[in-house]
Design a protein around this motif. Structure first.
Motif: not given
Length: 186
Positions: A10-13, A36-43, A63-66
């Motif tokens: 998160l901090f690197n991003s 946002s989509n990545f963390f929504r998917s994670t949760l 994740y890879l897109q980021i």
């Protein structure tokens, strides 16, 4: 688990987004959306005991897109997932720490482009997920928590009661992980 895996990512991003805001605002907006989509998917996925490879793959692609936005042309990811694997089941977020390690150890020791390969196949009622990345023998990365591979092994033990489902190997400048996930139905 979520708290251990996500903070530095998160901090690197966020730092990458800050750098993009002035130079490439459209790219910064896209990265915020992907994050946002990545963390929504994670949760969403983290509470399920098992998810499909298709669901895990969607998460990995976010994740890879980021990461591709962070590293630009330096990061190339090649995903080869057999169609038969799409419905196979695995613990959620089990591949992401392996991919994160591949990026960390593949990219951080070099200035050139790096290709990371991820493949999935069904063999003998097991899902075989293989990740490979190049690594520099003499590169000493920043000291991390050592959490990635240990957490994957621990989670595999908690779900399957086995300690032989993750194998790693260093050979000829390549690091590889083989993850074997038992399948009840294939």
């Amino acid at each position: 688990l979520r708290q251990q895996l996500q903070p530095h990512f998160l901090f690197n991003s966020l730092n990458s987004i800050i750098a993009l805001i002035g130079l490439k605002p459209n790219q910064a907006r896209q990265m915020v959306q992907n994050l946002s989509n990545f963390f929504r998917s994670t949760l969403t996925n983290s509470d399920a005991p098992l998810i499909s490879v298709a669901q895990e793959l969607e998460h990995l692609q976010l994740y890879l897109q980021i990461e591709e936005q962070r590293f630009g042309h330096r990061l190339k990811a090649n995903l080869e997932i057999e169609e038969a694997c799409q419905r196979a089941q695995l613990p959620p977020l089990i591949v992401q720490p392996l991919l994160e390690n591949a990026i960390k150890y593949g990219l951080y020791g070099t200035m050139g482009a790096v290709q990371i390969n991820l493949s999935a196949q069904l063999k003998n009622k097991q899902l075989h997920v293989t990740l490979t990345n190049p690594f520099e023998e003499d590169f000493t990365p920043q000291k991390g928590t050592g959490f990635g591979l240990k957490s994957v092994n621990r989670r595999l033990y908690l779900v399957y009661g086995r300690t032989d489902l993750l194998r790693t190997k260093k050979e000829n400048g390549q690091f590889s992980c083989l993850l074997k996930i038992p399948q009840s139905e294939v």
